[in-house]
Design an enzyme around this catalytic site. Sequence first.
Site, PDB file in Angstrom:
ATOM      1  N   ASP A  82       0.831  -1.205   0.000  1.00  0.00           N
ATOM      2  CA  ASP A  82       0.000   0.000   0.000  1.00  0.00           C
ATOM      3  C   ASP A  82       0.876   1.269   0.000  1.00  0.00           C
ATOM      4  O   ASP A  82       1.925   1.307   0.654  1.00  0.00           O
ATOM      5  CB  ASP A  82      -0.857  -0.053   1.275  1.00  0.00           C
ATOM      6  N   HIS A  83       0.427   2.287  -0.697  1.00  0.00           N
ATOM      7  CA  HIS A  83       1.127   3.586  -0.745  1.00  0.00           C
ATOM      8  C   HIS A  83       2.635   3.435  -0.974  1.00  0.00           C
ATOM      9  O   HIS A  83       3.446   3.994  -0.219  1.00  0.00           O
ATOM     10  CB  HIS A  83       0.894   4.391   0.547  1.00  0.00           C
ATOM     11  N   HIS A 178      -7.542   9.591   5.366  1.00  0.00           N
ATOM     12  CA  HIS A 178      -6.942   8.592   6.255  1.00  0.00           C
ATOM     13  C   HIS A 178      -7.110   9.030   7.711  1.00  0.00           C
ATOM     14  O   HIS A 178      -7.180  10.224   7.995  1.00  0.00           O
ATOM     15  CB  HIS A 178      -5.444   8.458   5.970  1.00  0.00           C
ATOM     16  N   HIS A 206      -9.800   4.859  -0.194  1.00  0.00           N
ATOM     17  CA  HIS A 206      -8.914   4.881   0.983  1.00  0.00           C
ATOM     18  C   HIS A 206      -9.678   5.534   2.129  1.00  0.00           C
ATOM     19  O   HIS A 206     -10.705   6.178   1.919  1.00  0.00           O
ATOM     20  CB  HIS A 206      -7.646   5.689   0.668  1.00  0.00           C
ATOM     21  N   GLY A 208     -11.130   4.115   4.912  1.00  0.00           N
ATOM     22  CA  GLY A 208     -12.389   3.421   5.231  1.00  0.00           C
ATOM     23  C   GLY A 208     -12.840   3.577   6.682  1.00  0.00           C
ATOM     24  O   GLY A 208     -14.038   3.504   6.963  1.00  0.00           O
ATOM     25  N   SER A 209     -11.914   3.809   7.598  1.00  0.00           N
ATOM     26  CA  SER A 209     -12.301   3.894   9.022  1.00  0.00           C
ATOM     27  C   SER A 209     -13.131   5.142   9.264  1.00  0.00           C
ATOM     28  O   SER A 209     -12.702   6.245   8.924  1.00  0.00           O
ATOM     29  CB  SER A 209     -11.050   3.953   9.906  1.00  0.00           C
ATOM     30  N   VAL A 229      -8.924  -0.284   4.992  1.00  0.00           N
ATOM     31  CA  VAL A 229      -9.265  -0.111   6.405  1.00  0.00           C
ATOM     32  C   VAL A 229      -7.998  -0.334   7.233  1.00  0.00           C
ATOM     33  O   VAL A 229      -7.401  -1.409   7.179  1.00  0.00           O
ATOM     34  CB  VAL A 229     -10.350  -1.132   6.836  1.00  0.00           C
TER      35      VAL A 229
HETATM   36  P1  13P Z   1      -7.902   4.409   7.476  1.00  0.00           P
HETATM   37  O1  13P Z   1      -6.717   4.356   8.383  1.00  0.00           O
HETATM   38  O2  13P Z   1      -8.639   5.689   7.584  1.00  0.00           O
HETATM   39  O3  13P Z   1      -8.794   3.225   7.641  1.00  0.00           O
HETATM   40  O4  13P Z   1      -7.358   4.374   5.979  1.00  0.00           O
HETATM   41  C1  13P Z   1      -6.648   3.264   5.551  1.00  0.00           C
HETATM   42  C2  13P Z   1      -6.082   3.449   4.206  1.00  0.00           C
HETATM   43  O5  13P Z   1      -6.636   4.111   3.361  1.00  0.00           O
HETATM   44  C3  13P Z   1      -4.819   2.768   3.921  1.00  0.00           C
HETATM   45  O6  13P Z   1      -4.295   3.113   2.686  1.00  0.00           O
END
Ligand code: 13P
Length: 278
Positions: A82-83, A178, A206, A208-209, A229
């Site tokens: 990721d990223h 995020h 991105h 999701g939380s 998430v």
């Molecule tokens: P959150 O930490 O807000 O769930 O985002 C996760 C994310 O987008 C990871 O790339």
Amino acid sequence: MSLVKMKEILIKAEEENYGVGAFSVANMEMVMGAIRAAEELRSPIILQIAEVRLSHSPLHLIGPMMIAAAKEANVPVAVHFDHGETVGKIREALKLGFTSVMFDGSSLPIEQNIQETKRIVSLASTYGATVEGEIGRVGGSEDGSVDIEIAITSVKDAKRFAEETEIDALAVAIGNAHGEYKGKPNLRFARLKEIYETTNIPLVLHGGSGIEEAEFREAIQKGIRKINVATSTFNRVLKTINEQVPFNYYFSYHERVVQASHENVSKHIKMFQSEGRI
Ligand code: 13P
């Protein structure tokens, strides 16, 4: 079953119109909880770790463990980087067997983002891996170290970026961020729909939380297939541990971490409607 390319998971989600959770993990217990949830609910999942987290969970240690867990799982699991920020780390992930990588060039001018993403697409193709790119800017930052301002993805840029890079999945900025949201997230669904209809590739949400079930459902209806998430799993683990301390036995602690990860992943699998898809 087991370790699969992320593209396969996204194509099926596209055909059947559901979302798939991409769950960030930091250790073995979180991996175990996530896989346990996916197996119980008969759902595909994506396990991921972001480059910025490697100072805590070194890639050469956590990467092979994520891949081994995916291979053993009896549901499809993609392992995603990721990223990604540097070609060196992206290449290392691919060499370890990650089946998907993201190159995050969202801070770059579009020309440069396109050129660098294309380079990653070419590199990943030699490993048969899936590539995710980002255009526009998701707010906050993966590890909370900077508070990036949201730059909503333009339809024109998304179309050009998707066509020129030939990526498999596109991360969009539609008001998502995020980390913890400051107030209720304001997702631009009309823009999302337009981006989806114009690009016709699986879209990634991105941040999701903190997004609610009804919003996830609407986002899925409008083209979101991968939903990231991270924060809510880390917070769930912390809350669970804080409620239980002191522990007198190390392995009670270990099991609580697995359970907390399992609980958060299960909750999201149900919201994303990927339950029972295997
Ligand atoms: P959150 O930490 O807000 O769930 O985002 C996760 C994310 O987008 C990871 O790339």
